[in-house]
Design an enzyme around this catalytic site. Structure first.
Site, PDB file in Angstrom:
ATOM      1  N   THR A 190       8.389  -0.540 -31.070  1.00  0.00           N
ATOM      2  CA  THR A 190       8.518  -1.152 -32.703  1.00  0.00           C
ATOM      3  C   THR A 190       9.300  -2.499 -32.768  1.00  0.00           C
ATOM      4  O   THR A 190       9.846  -2.219 -33.959  1.00  0.00           O
ATOM      5  CB  THR A 190       8.706  -0.007 -33.400  1.00  0.00           C
ATOM      6  N   GLU A 273      17.618   2.564 -36.892  1.00  0.00           N
ATOM      7  CA  GLU A 273      18.020   3.979 -37.831  1.00  0.00           C
ATOM      8  C   GLU A 273      18.462   4.572 -37.834  1.00  0.00           C
ATOM      9  O   GLU A 273      18.849   5.504 -36.975  1.00  0.00           O
ATOM     10  CB  GLU A 273      16.254   4.056 -38.032  1.00  0.00           C
TER      11      GLU A 273
END
Lengths: 401, 401
Positions: A190, A273
């Protein structure tokens, strides 16, 4: 907190390109005016364009439309329009209408043809696209010149910092921006990447050069093993550097582009993340580069390997177990493993000098490398990855709240 | 805390088998006498045996030896010896010597041949095997009769509860125990399962029956996508129920075995490391059962899907994105998705009646199902999985401490 976040030099302007941004509240109307979420990269001249796209079977409409535009009209591309905050994916028929309306609005605002506009979207999947606010934002972004760094901010979702880079090679400039910190895995994670250059390259030259550069950079990183529906890298060349002459040294261009893409890709992993460790996985002695990359990816996505990284625990058995899980043929009696310069395993056996203390010192660092030799051949590959932490869970369990 | 942990009925004794345990401090000498970690299942008669083993390329020596013993001597198996606390894997040459010594010691203690003993080990990989303490424990375990439930306790590693089950079909009994809560993924996850029966089945009948039962049970669960080096299920049949006569109804036996294996496998998911949700993933409308299972597994291992479960967040776009990532051919315009009875997507488009509130109610439950129809054919498969939580990270980042 990103791991060893690099200090970025100012992004260089690229002759022939103007970059505008707007804040239109894509994710929710309250965010309008609070953070930028729409970007337009507009060229003064027709550009040669190349693109690489997600391999996910469920591709967003903007990805299909972008690939089609490059196929049909790849020597005459004039603009990229992109938003963060909503992926415009997973909603079916309306998704394509919305993507087309976004492109048509950008074309109108810039006074160019719709088939010369590429689009990209990133954000939550399966939520209706707020096309009215996007249309407003396009008008605003096309009328301003905020520059590459502001665009790098505007395309972010969970990224904690904006990612850009520039290279000068001889007379020409390459500047790229990218975003991505979750749903990151080879085959276009992504992530969005937009790269512009004034180096004069034909459209035929651009595509294979981009593909090779992406293979060694964006497709060699993994944060969480998920491949998104929207991943896209666009490369536009205005050709203005040499007055549209022929570029003599395409090798130098490719080397600079690859270096830029690796720097940008590593920035994504460093900002992955919840990532607290940056780990370089070198697979050597493989029968083919493809097998080497596959073994590296399998290690990079193993939750047990990634939690051992997170715990600064030199539980290296999990690394070789993950390699064994890759479905690649190798002889367990021939493998060797070291982490930085500490040798754990040689010819399939525990190294006599290995001590857990030495291993623990390596794993305690925020950045280290793993080298696994499969003893099967001469091929190798490098994958960059991070660890799997409590913060990853927090970010993704509460993504939409 | 396990999710909806079932209340287990007492394990039934199986005629012909005696089960002993010991506490020998495999993981560390301080643990000696504190928790059981060694198990011997001994048969009074020669048993017919079947086994299924890890598909990991890096297999522990005990797995290779167990498979070999079944191939060479599968109609004359007398015992299983197993330990938790150390996988005896990833150490190379010494690993095989240790595994052989463990088998020889058990054979001596029981007064049987070495080639009639199967062994299994589970625990940390890459750490020298404490063979002296194991040898002591074998002496102790072979001299006592603690029973199946105590054995189910002794084979645990990070399991929070012991897992067992029994079935009665006609005149015969099947009792099984298993362990596993991390490194759990199809193709034999880090799990051990030992099943005994007094039903008279030939060795030739046992192996295909076990393989089919495992395919629908232990190979249809996933906790974290990692496949271990040591996974093993052994099935022993003493044949005592009918005085070594022929079993008429092998179908009834297979049905009971499959049911037992599904119950045991679901216990593993319910007790998965850090698991707070139990999710059933039904893939329907696939071109083949293999493709259905592969799509289900891909969804089950997606960290983004699993963190959405953990966050009780009906972010179902991640489910279809994960399916698109499985590398299986399907038409995105034909897929449908529902969770329990709430329809999210129909024919590739957002369902007009879907509301996020309805989705959130489903995801808030500790247990729910997802049904994804690929619109390609008639095949289907079911996978059971859990979520990915902070507790998983805590358990695995600190596994060795």
């Amino acid at each position: 907190m990103p791991v060893n976040q690099p200090e970025l030099l100012p992004a260089l302007d690229v002759p022939g390109f103007k970059v505008g941004t707007a804040s239109c509240g894509v994710k929710s109307a309250d965010l309008k005016g609070k953070r930028t979420d729409l970007t337009i990269i507009a060229a003064d001249v027709n550009c040669h364009a190349a693109g690489t796209f997600t391999q996910n079977r469920l591709r967003a409409a903007c990805v299909d439309l972008g690939e089609q535009a490059i196929t049909d009209n790849g020597s005459n591309i004039r603009a990229i329009v992109a938003n963060s905050g909503n992926a415009n994916a997973g909603t079916g028929i309306r998704e394509e209408e919305w993507a087309q309306m976004m492109i048509a609005t950008a074309a109108d605002s810039l006074g160019i043809n719709s088939n010369s506009v590429l689009s990209a979207s990133t954000g939550v999947i399966g939520t209706p696209f707020p096309i009215e606010r996007i249309v407003e934002g396009i008008g605003e972004a096309s009328a301003c010149a905020s520059g590459w760094q502001e665009a790098a901010h505007a395309i972010r979702t969970t990224d904690t910092y904006a990612k850009w880079g520039s290279k000068r090679v001889g007379d020409f400039t390459i500047t790229g921006i990218c975003k991505g910190s979750g749903m990151i895995h080879p085959n276009m994670a992504t992530m969005l990447g937009f790269i512009a250059t004034d180096a004069p390259l034909s459209q035929k030259q651009l595509q294979p050069i981009l593909k090779r550069a992406i293979g060694k950079s964006f497709n060699s990183i993994s944060v969480d093993g998920d491949t998104s529906t929207n991943d896209t890298v666009y490369l536009l060349s205005s050709g203005l550097a040499l007055g549209h002459g022929q570029l003599a040294d395409t090798d130098a261009f490719e080397a600079a582009l690859t270096e830029l893409c690796i720097e940008l890709a590593q920035m994504i992993v460093r900002d992955g993340e919840g990532v607290s460790k940056f780990v370089t996985i070198n697979i050597e002695g493989a029968a083919s580069e493809e097998e080497a990359r596959h073994v590296g990816r399998t290690i990079a996505i193993s939750p047990l390997v990634k939690t051992a990284f997170a715990g600064s625990d030199a539980n290296w058995g999990r690394i070789v177990a993950a390699a064994g899980n890759a479905g690649i043929n190798f002889d367990p009696d021939k493998i060797s493993l070291c982490c930085d310069d500490v040798v754990m395993m040689e010819d399939g056996s525990l190294h006599p000098d290995y001590s857990d203390e030495a291993g623990m010192l390596v794993f305690a660092q925020p950045e280290f490398s793993i080298t696994l030799n499969l003893g099967m051949g001469e091929a190798s590959a490098t994958i960059w990855t991070g660890d799997l932490t409590h913060e990853y869970i927090t970010i993704n369990a509460e993504y939409r709240t």
